[in-house]
Design a protein around this motif. Sequence first.
Motif, PDB file in Angstrom:
ATOM      1  N   PHE A 157       2.352  -1.359   6.424  1.00 50.86           N
ATOM      2  CA  PHE A 157       2.791  -0.987   5.152  1.00 50.86           C
ATOM      3  C   PHE A 157       3.939  -1.788   4.620  1.00 50.86           C
ATOM      4  N   ASP A 158       3.654  -2.167   3.158  1.00 50.04           N
ATOM      5  CA  ASP A 158       4.675  -2.819   2.690  1.00 50.04           C
ATOM      6  C   ASP A 158       5.137  -2.121   1.310  1.00 50.04           C
ATOM      7  N   LEU A 159       6.415  -1.703   1.392  1.00 42.12           N
ATOM      8  CA  LEU A 159       7.039  -0.630   0.337  1.00 42.12           C
ATOM      9  C   LEU A 159       7.268  -1.755  -1.011  1.00 42.12           C
ATOM     10  N   LYS A 207      13.554   9.121   2.213  1.00 43.69           N
ATOM     11  CA  LYS A 207      14.164   8.384   3.186  1.00 43.69           C
ATOM     12  C   LYS A 207      13.246   7.826   4.153  1.00 43.69           C
ATOM     13  N   LYS A 208      13.216   6.466   4.529  1.00 41.73           N
ATOM     14  CA  LYS A 208      12.416   5.836   5.616  1.00 41.73           C
ATOM     15  C   LYS A 208      12.471   6.513   6.883  1.00 41.73           C
ATOM     16  N   ASP A 230      11.523   5.769  11.120  1.00 40.03           N
ATOM     17  CA  ASP A 230      11.047   4.895  12.151  1.00 40.03           C
ATOM     18  C   ASP A 230       9.609   4.208  12.014  1.00 40.03           C
ATOM     19  N   THR A 231       8.799   4.806  11.440  1.00 48.07           N
ATOM     20  CA  THR A 231       7.435   4.709  11.241  1.00 48.07           C
ATOM     21  C   THR A 231       7.157   4.031   9.819  1.00 48.07           C
ATOM     22  N   PRO A 232       6.895   2.896   9.589  1.00 47.29           N
ATOM     23  CA  PRO A 232       6.582   2.152   8.357  1.00 47.29           C
ATOM     24  C   PRO A 232       5.550   3.073   7.462  1.00 47.29           C
ATOM     25  N   GLY A 233       5.789   3.473   6.353  1.00 48.92           N
ATOM     26  CA  GLY A 233       4.672   4.476   5.383  1.00 48.92           C
ATOM     27  C   GLY A 233       5.109   5.492   5.542  1.00 48.92           C
ATOM     28  N   ARG A 234       6.037   6.227   6.277  1.00 52.19           N
ATOM     29  CA  ARG A 234       6.291   7.482   6.541  1.00 52.19           C
ATOM     30  C   ARG A 234       7.657   7.571   5.953  1.00 52.19           C
ATOM     31  N   PHE A 235       7.912   8.781   5.123  1.00 55.69           N
ATOM     32  CA  PHE A 235       9.158   9.038   4.499  1.00 55.69           C
ATOM     33  C   PHE A 235       9.371  10.570   4.343  1.00 55.69           C
ATOM     34  N   THR A 236      10.773  10.914   4.409  1.00 54.09           N
ATOM     35  CA  THR A 236      10.977  12.346   4.399  1.00 54.09           C
ATOM     36  C   THR A 236      12.015  12.766   3.260  1.00 54.09           C
ATOM     37  N   ASN A 252       9.648  17.716   2.835  1.00 50.77           N
ATOM     38  CA  ASN A 252       8.494  17.155   2.915  1.00 50.77           C
ATOM     39  C   ASN A 252       8.331  15.698   3.764  1.00 50.77           C
ATOM     40  N   ASP A 253       7.325  15.621   4.455  1.00 47.85           N
ATOM     41  CA  ASP A 253       6.929  14.511   5.520  1.00 47.85           C
ATOM     42  C   ASP A 253       5.688  13.978   4.721  1.00 47.85           C
ATOM     43  N   MET A 254       6.070  12.504   4.175  1.00 52.96           N
ATOM     44  CA  MET A 254       5.192  12.218   3.430  1.00 52.96           C
ATOM     45  C   MET A 254       4.714  10.842   4.043  1.00 52.96           C
ATOM     46  N   ARG A 255       3.451  10.762   3.938  1.00 51.97           N
ATOM     47  CA  ARG A 255       2.695   9.457   4.728  1.00 51.97           C
ATOM     48  C   ARG A 255       1.837   8.755   3.631  1.00 51.97           C
ATOM     49  N   VAL A 256       1.789   7.339   3.644  1.00 47.94           N
ATOM     50  CA  VAL A 256       0.998   6.638   2.674  1.00 47.94           C
ATOM     51  C   VAL A 256       0.045   6.276   3.795  1.00 47.94           C
ATOM     52  N   VAL A 257      -1.252   6.917   3.481  1.00 49.69           N
ATOM     53  CA  VAL A 257      -2.306   6.673   4.665  1.00 49.69           C
ATOM     54  C   VAL A 257      -3.230   5.672   4.296  1.00 49.69           C
ATOM     55  N   ASP A 258      -3.564   5.187   2.942  1.00 45.56           N
ATOM     56  CA  ASP A 258      -4.428   4.263   2.870  1.00 45.56           C
ATOM     57  C   ASP A 258      -3.920   3.654   1.386  1.00 45.56           C
ATOM     58  N   VAL A 259      -3.889   2.227   1.266  1.00 46.81           N
ATOM     59  CA  VAL A 259      -3.582   1.728   0.248  1.00 46.81           C
ATOM     60  C   VAL A 259      -4.024   0.162  -0.034  1.00 46.81           C
ATOM     61  N   ALA A 260      -4.465  -0.052  -1.304  1.00 49.99           N
ATOM     62  CA  ALA A 260      -4.863  -1.402  -1.664  1.00 49.99           C
ATOM     63  C   ALA A 260      -3.864  -1.606  -3.092  1.00 49.99           C
ATOM     64  N   TYR A 261      -2.755  -2.096  -2.903  1.00 46.32           N
ATOM     65  CA  TYR A 261      -1.550  -2.207  -3.644  1.00 46.32           C
ATOM     66  C   TYR A 261      -1.888  -2.494  -4.998  1.00 46.32           C
ATOM     67  N   ASP A 262      -2.806  -3.070  -5.371  1.00 51.60           N
ATOM     68  CA  ASP A 262      -3.163  -3.393  -6.827  1.00 51.60           C
ATOM     69  C   ASP A 262      -4.361  -2.338  -7.268  1.00 51.60           C
ATOM     70  N   GLU A 263      -4.660  -1.415  -6.408  1.00 44.88           N
ATOM     71  CA  GLU A 263      -5.650  -0.586  -6.942  1.00 44.88           C
ATOM     72  C   GLU A 263      -5.443   0.931  -6.785  1.00 44.88           C
TER      73      GLU A 263
END
Length: 183
Positions: free
Chosen positions: A28-30, A92-93, A95-101, A111-122
């Motif tokens: 994951f790339d924030l 807040k980030k 220890d797991t990239p792509g997971r925030f609280t 909230n325990d938020m996870r970016v589970v799939d991404v195509a950054y331009d789409e």
Amino acid sequence: MRNTLVRMLVALMCALAACADVMPVQDFDLQRMAGKWYLIGFATNAPWFVNQKANMKLGTAIVVATDGGDMDLTYAHIKDDGTCWRTTHLAKKTDTPGRFTFHSQVWNNDNDMRVVDVAYDEFALVHTIKTKEGASEVLNKLYTRSPEVSVALQQRFTDFSIETGILPENVAILPSAAECPVA
């Protein structure tokens, strides 16, 4: 009524079991996630959504990467009276990239938020477990870079939502709406 309640409770229990295994996307790339997104897909078994989904419309989300690696997330949508509703969360980030609280002051939940799939331009598919007073709900969101979404991406979002325990009738692709002006 009772049958609907039982179905929702069973779906919630299944969702919580499934969600424990939902992991963020690898690498994951924030910085690439930053920018404007359209909140076009929404899925949850939460009772408030079941009662309000017919009135919901497309909104926007602005993602800003902080210097410390946290995610500043601002949502906006036009209300029926033409005014803008906005809320901001500092996710807040972990220890797991792509997971925030984060804690929502508006809804008073964690909230325990996870970016589970991404195509950054789409698109980005975000899975959140919301907890309030010991009860948890699953919320999946589909973000896109444009207000249009392909049928294939809609199906991908629907399939993921069902896999995480959300009833098919509680998966919504939100209709278009005017955008709030930039604040």
